[in-house]
Design a protein around this motif. Sequence first.
Motif, PDB file in Angstrom:
ATOM      1  N   ASP A 258     -11.933  13.541  69.544  1.00  6.44           N
ATOM      2  CA  ASP A 258     -12.031  12.577  68.441  1.00  6.44           C
ATOM      3  C   ASP A 258     -13.173  13.019  67.530  1.00  6.44           C
ATOM      4  N   HIS A 341     -18.222   5.341  71.303  1.00  6.40           N
ATOM      5  CA  HIS A 341     -17.441   4.771  72.404  1.00  6.40           C
ATOM      6  C   HIS A 341     -17.306   5.822  73.495  1.00  6.40           C
ATOM      7  N   HIS A 348     -10.562   5.770  73.205  1.00  7.00           N
ATOM      8  CA  HIS A 348     -11.559   4.730  73.508  1.00  7.00           C
ATOM      9  C   HIS A 348     -11.361   4.466  74.994  1.00  7.00           C
ATOM     10  N   THR A 388     -18.853   9.281  71.936  1.00  3.84           N
ATOM     11  CA  THR A 388     -18.810   9.793  70.569  1.00  3.84           C
ATOM     12  C   THR A 388     -20.088   9.394  69.840  1.00  3.84           C
ATOM     13  N   GLU A 390     -20.835   8.699  66.095  1.00  2.00           N
ATOM     14  CA  GLU A 390     -20.091   8.583  64.841  1.00  2.00           C
ATOM     15  C   GLU A 390     -20.676   7.560  63.875  1.00  2.00           C
ATOM     16  N   GLU A 430     -18.448  12.450  62.987  1.00  2.00           N
ATOM     17  CA  GLU A 430     -18.300  12.171  64.415  1.00  2.00           C
ATOM     18  C   GLU A 430     -18.199  13.451  65.245  1.00  2.00           C
TER      19      GLU A 430
END
Length: 463
Positions: A258, A341, A348, A388, A390, A430
């Motif tokens: 991600d 997250h 997630h 992450t 971000e 991110e």
Amino acid sequence: MFAKEVYVRRRQTLLKKMREAGQNGLVLFVGNAEAPAQYKDNCYKWRQDSSWLYYFGLDEPLMAAVLDIDSGAETLFADDVDIDDIIWMGPQPSVRSKADAVGLEHTAPYGGVENAIALARKSGRPVHFLPPSRYYNTLKLAQLVPGGAPSEPLIKAVVSMRLIKEDIEIQAIDAACALGYEMHSVARDAIKIGIIEQEIVGKMEAVSLAKGWGVSFPTILTQHGETLHNHGHAATIEPGKLMVIDAGVESNEHYASDFTRTYPTIGRFTQKQREIYQIVCDCNNLAFSLTKPGITYREVHLAVARKMLEGLSALDLVKGDLDEMVAKGIAGLFQPHGLGHNMGLDVHDMEDLGENLVGYDPDQTRAKQLGLGSLRMARCLKPGHVITDEPGIYFIPALIEKFKKEGLGFDFVNYAKLEDYYDFGGIRLEDDVLVTETGARRLGPQRLPISPDDVEAAMAAAR
Ligand code: GLY
Ligand code: MN
């Protein structure tokens, strides 16, 4: 799929944790079923339940399993194919061989799970199950355990295991990040004035499908980055805009990546864009530098909020004492989401099990403030967490106007100057990060270009 021993060990650990938590009875897992999109034979793309994948590895529909906490017995409930199935699907391995592949001793027909659960309930044994993530599983669990509720001890045991990634998982996530890196590079190189956003989406998602399972969530690619999850791709790419690309690949092993990058559509930032971009970039770098065992991600989020307000203060968009602004939640006006997250089998990770049980330690309570209240991972960091990083700055006219109308932040926010930013859009940057014994490591083969100069150089190289 991993080696049989991995699944055997994970299930044994789970049962041990349940016993240590004083629990008895059965643990029931219900794998996913095919989900019809328009009619029974035209389904959404197949995706197994992630907790099922973690403990059983079998990537097929209509399976259930029962683990006996007291005796340690394990049973897989699934049906062998019949000739009608073979006509449409070809020959399939037997249920017995599938059970062997993941070290499950007993097998029984899929329908047998009803009797097994009914018998246990009749004799007063508890049946533990996880919150279902799909409607089919919700219905199935209501049928199997009428009036039952998901088991908090089971959720906590599963979360404690899935949160700390094993070495084989870290390798799998690194591989997913390598695909994410490739997908994002293709996307960046495809940005061109006059084309439709969808053309880039097609090119980048081709990478996810050619080399992995597909995307790990619906791609966000937009010149309206101020809308956090903007999934429309119909706009023509215009000069002078910022394009947020937030996308990830799910590998064939079902691990996610991600990443988010934000690009000036013409390949060069305007001064105004660069100023805001640099603040977000500094926030991303600060978060990474603070990430290490022992600090909570809530503390990292708040340090980033402070840095963001410092940068916005230098641009005269806010003014006042930084700590006071952080405490009052002023950063939420610009970043109404959390810093990051957990990531793993889900982008997630485990959000179906409950955001607070997954992302918060028992001594932490979730804030209500805009921004901090959306923080999905607040826990004290431990080696093996994959999270992450971000941060983002967004100028959301409707939100700014709401703050203004309600008299919020008047001591701190320069509402007059903010009007110059109503058509700015948003910026999010991110990276995916592994918490190590001593600090942190960014996942993937290398970092996607992120400093404004590196972004411009990378875009120039593709033109
Ligand atoms: N990358 C999408 C999200 O984290 O919500
Ligand atoms: Mn994310």
